[in-house]
Design a protein around this motif. Structure first.
Motif, PDB file in Angstrom:
ATOM      1  N   UNK A 145       2.910  10.310 -14.976  1.00 54.66           N
ATOM      2  CA  UNK A 145       3.849   9.563 -15.994  1.00 54.66           C
ATOM      3  C   UNK A 145       4.065   8.442 -14.983  1.00 54.66           C
ATOM      4  N   UNK A 146       3.762   7.124 -15.663  1.00 57.07           N
ATOM      5  CA  UNK A 146       3.932   6.077 -14.833  1.00 57.07           C
ATOM      6  C   UNK A 146       4.806   5.077 -15.640  1.00 57.07           C
ATOM      7  N   UNK A 147       6.056   4.718 -15.306  1.00 56.43           N
ATOM      8  CA  UNK A 147       6.865   4.095 -16.287  1.00 56.43           C
ATOM      9  C   UNK A 147       7.315   2.631 -15.285  1.00 56.43           C
ATOM     10  N   UNK A 148       7.092   1.614 -16.319  1.00 59.26           N
ATOM     11  CA  UNK A 148       7.000   0.159 -15.685  1.00 59.26           C
ATOM     12  C   UNK A 148       7.979  -0.785 -16.724  1.00 59.26           C
ATOM     13  N   UNK A 149       8.283  -1.724 -16.208  1.00 55.89           N
ATOM     14  CA  UNK A 149       8.830  -2.910 -16.939  1.00 55.89           C
ATOM     15  C   UNK A 149       8.230  -4.309 -16.174  1.00 55.89           C
ATOM     16  N   UNK A 150       8.150  -5.155 -17.086  1.00 56.65           N
ATOM     17  CA  UNK A 150       7.999  -6.460 -16.512  1.00 56.65           C
ATOM     18  C   UNK A 150       8.581  -6.890 -15.572  1.00 56.65           C
ATOM     19  N   UNK A 151       8.152  -7.450 -14.391  1.00 60.06           N
ATOM     20  CA  UNK A 151       8.861  -8.021 -13.176  1.00 60.06           C
ATOM     21  C   UNK A 151       8.960  -6.951 -12.097  1.00 60.06           C
ATOM     22  N   UNK A 152       8.547  -5.810 -12.380  1.00 58.46           N
ATOM     23  CA  UNK A 152       8.828  -4.526 -11.457  1.00 58.46           C
ATOM     24  C   UNK A 152       7.281  -4.967 -10.503  1.00 58.46           C
ATOM     25  N   UNK A 153       7.424  -4.475  -9.129  1.00 62.52           N
ATOM     26  CA  UNK A 153       6.363  -4.281  -8.418  1.00 62.52           C
ATOM     27  C   UNK A 153       5.403  -2.885  -8.313  1.00 62.52           C
ATOM     28  N   UNK A 154       4.333  -3.064  -8.263  1.00 64.48           N
ATOM     29  CA  UNK A 154       3.362  -1.892  -7.979  1.00 64.48           C
ATOM     30  C   UNK A 154       2.285  -2.112  -6.731  1.00 64.48           C
ATOM     31  N   UNK A 155       1.856  -0.938  -6.409  1.00 68.13           N
ATOM     32  CA  UNK A 155       1.040  -1.081  -5.387  1.00 68.13           C
ATOM     33  C   UNK A 155      -0.164  -0.303  -5.549  1.00 68.13           C
ATOM     34  N   UNK A 156      -1.394  -0.893  -5.342  1.00 66.71           N
ATOM     35  CA  UNK A 156      -2.747  -0.343  -5.413  1.00 66.71           C
ATOM     36  C   UNK A 156      -2.951   0.701  -4.603  1.00 66.71           C
ATOM     37  N   UNK A 157      -3.522   1.981  -4.940  1.00 70.53           N
ATOM     38  CA  UNK A 157      -3.826   2.995  -4.239  1.00 70.53           C
ATOM     39  C   UNK A 157      -5.067   3.225  -3.985  1.00 70.53           C
ATOM     40  N   UNK A 158      -6.099   2.346  -4.564  1.00 71.06           N
ATOM     41  CA  UNK A 158      -7.706   2.500  -4.078  1.00 71.06           C
ATOM     42  C   UNK A 158      -8.042   0.877  -3.991  1.00 71.06           C
ATOM     43  N   UNK A 159      -9.107   1.139  -3.425  1.00 71.03           N
ATOM     44  CA  UNK A 159      -9.905  -0.420  -3.305  1.00 71.03           C
ATOM     45  C   UNK A 159     -10.590  -0.687  -4.698  1.00 71.03           C
ATOM     46  N   UNK A 160     -10.124  -1.724  -5.320  1.00 75.35           N
ATOM     47  CA  UNK A 160     -10.818  -2.107  -6.634  1.00 75.35           C
ATOM     48  C   UNK A 160     -11.716  -2.964  -6.442  1.00 75.35           C
ATOM     49  N   UNK A 161     -11.427  -4.311  -5.847  1.00 79.61           N
ATOM     50  CA  UNK A 161     -12.288  -5.443  -5.793  1.00 79.61           C
ATOM     51  C   UNK A 161     -11.764  -6.105  -4.432  1.00 79.61           C
ATOM     52  N   UNK A 162     -12.379  -5.575  -3.578  1.00 80.46           N
ATOM     53  CA  UNK A 162     -12.202  -6.071  -2.010  1.00 80.46           C
ATOM     54  C   UNK A 162     -12.418  -7.717  -1.736  1.00 80.46           C
ATOM     55  N   UNK A 163     -13.414  -8.162  -2.474  1.00 79.90           N
ATOM     56  CA  UNK A 163     -13.636  -9.682  -2.313  1.00 79.90           C
ATOM     57  C   UNK A 163     -12.511 -10.409  -2.906  1.00 79.90           C
ATOM     58  N   UNK A 164     -11.773 -10.004  -3.961  1.00 84.55           N
ATOM     59  CA  UNK A 164     -10.673 -10.709  -4.369  1.00 84.55           C
ATOM     60  C   UNK A 164      -9.238 -10.051  -3.825  1.00 84.55           C
ATOM     61  N   UNK A 165      -9.397  -9.350  -2.830  1.00 80.94           N
ATOM     62  CA  UNK A 165      -8.271  -8.542  -2.388  1.00 80.94           C
ATOM     63  C   UNK A 165      -7.422  -7.631  -3.109  1.00 80.94           C
ATOM     64  N   UNK A 166      -8.206  -7.035  -3.708  1.00 75.33           N
ATOM     65  CA  UNK A 166      -7.421  -6.035  -4.604  1.00 75.33           C
ATOM     66  C   UNK A 166      -8.055  -4.791  -3.896  1.00 75.33           C
ATOM     67  N   UNK A 167      -7.084  -4.299  -2.821  1.00 75.72           N
ATOM     68  CA  UNK A 167      -7.590  -3.367  -2.010  1.00 75.72           C
ATOM     69  C   UNK A 167      -6.205  -2.343  -1.741  1.00 75.72           C
ATOM     70  N   UNK A 168      -6.498  -1.112  -1.268  1.00 81.90           N
ATOM     71  CA  UNK A 168      -5.481   0.038  -1.013  1.00 81.90           C
ATOM     72  C   UNK A 168      -4.313  -0.969  -0.355  1.00 81.90           C
ATOM     73  N   UNK A 169      -3.151  -0.717  -0.829  1.00 82.48           N
ATOM     74  CA  UNK A 169      -1.917  -1.361  -0.145  1.00 82.48           C
ATOM     75  C   UNK A 169      -1.607  -2.828  -0.669  1.00 82.48           C
ATOM     76  N   UNK A 170      -2.229  -3.645  -1.416  1.00 80.01           N
ATOM     77  CA  UNK A 170      -2.022  -4.836  -1.976  1.00 80.01           C
ATOM     78  C   UNK A 170      -0.981  -4.378  -2.955  1.00 80.01           C
ATOM     79  N   UNK A 171       0.086  -5.321  -2.809  1.00 84.78           N
ATOM     80  CA  UNK A 171       1.319  -5.160  -3.523  1.00 84.78           C
ATOM     81  C   UNK A 171       1.218  -6.401  -4.862  1.00 84.78           C
ATOM     82  N   UNK A 172       1.476  -6.008  -6.149  1.00 85.40           N
ATOM     83  CA  UNK A 172       1.490  -6.869  -7.282  1.00 85.40           C
ATOM     84  C   UNK A 172       2.806  -6.650  -7.849  1.00 85.40           C
TER      85      UNK A 172
END
Length: 217
Positions: A145-172
C-alpha cells in the motif's frame, strides 16, 4: 555532488568537523580505550532532547515551516532524513504525509508468485495467498500500500531511464496523481526541474532471504 557547494566557510567548517567526528567514531578513536563498548558525547547542536516525541522534533528541525515551503523545490533539495530501519522510515513518511494539505490517494499493488518457481512442484495456495504476499516488506520494493498526496516527495528504487537521470535514489516531487500514472518533477541529479511520468511496472525482488520469487506490480 559535493555537499559543500553553495555553502559559506562557516557552514563548510561545520560539515567538515561533523564528518571528522563521525570518522573518529567509526575508527574507535573516541571515548578512550574500550572492549567494544564506549560512552560518546554527542554535540548539543545535533542532539534531540525531546524524549516524548523525538521523531516529531526531528521532523520539525529538518522541515521547518513545511506548509509555507512545500511548493519550493529548493527547500526539499537541501533536506533529507536518514533512518536505520524500514519501520522508522514508514513512521516518518506517515507523519510527514499528514502535514501536507489535500486528499490522500491510495495505490495497492497486485502480487503474484512467479510461475517458474513451481514448474515441477505444486505449492500451497494458502501458504502463499495474496494476503501473505501483500504483507511482505522487501528492500528495493515499495510496500503493498502506497499512500501519496500532491507535493510529497518520492524516491525511485530502480533504474528506469538512466539517460534521463531516472535512477535508483533519484528524488521526485509529486505533481499529479492518476489511476495508473504519477506525474512528478525531478529534484535531484542532472535533470533538476524536468517533469516526467511514472507508470505502473512489475518488479521482482532480488533479496535472497525470501524463500520464493514473486512479482509486485
Amino acid at each position: 555532488m559535493r555537499l559543500t557547494v553553495g555553502m559559506d566557510q562557516s557552514d563548510i567548517r561545520k560539515v567538515r568537523d561533523f564528518a571528522n567526528w563521525l570518522f573518529k567514531i567509526g575508527e574507535g578513536k573516541l571515548g578512550g580505550p574500550n572492549d567494544g563498548e564506549m560512552i560518546i558525547d554527542i554535540p548539543d547542536d545535533i542532539l534531540i532532547n525531546d524524549s516524548h516525541d523525538p521523531i516529531g522534533s526531528l521532523i520539525d528541525f529538518v522541515y521547518p515551516l513545511i506548509l509555507e515551503n512545500f511548493s519550493n523545490t529548493n527547500y526539499f533539495q537541501e533536506r533529507a532524513i536518514l533512518a536505520p530501519k524500514n519501520e522508522v522510515v514508514q513512521e516518518i513518511n506517515d507523519r510527514l504525509l499528514n502535514k501536507f494539505p489535500g486528499d490522500e490517494v491510495e495505490y495497492l499493488s497486485s502480487d503474484s508468485i512467479c510461475e517458474s518457481e513451481f514448474v515441477h512442484d505444486q505449492y500451497d495456495s494458502n501458504l502463499y495467498s495474496p494476503d501473505v504476499l501483500n504483507s511482505l516488506k522487501v528492500s528495493g520494493l515499495p510496500n503493498h500500500k502506497l499512500v501519496l498526496k500532491i507535493g510529497v516527495l518520492v524516491m525511485l528504487l530502480r533504474n528506469i531511464d538512466q539517460e534521463n537521470a531516472l535512477c535508483n535514489g533519484t528524488r521526485l516531487q509529486v505533481l499529479s496523481l492518476g489511476k495508473r500514472v504519477i506525474e512528478v518533477r525531478i529534484i535531484t541529479g542532472t535533470n533538476i526541474g524536468n517533469w516526467t511520468f511514472i507508470l505502473g511496472m512489475s518488479l521482482t525482488p532480488s533479496e535472497k532471504k525470501i524463500p520464493l520469487k514473486f512479482t509486485r506490480r
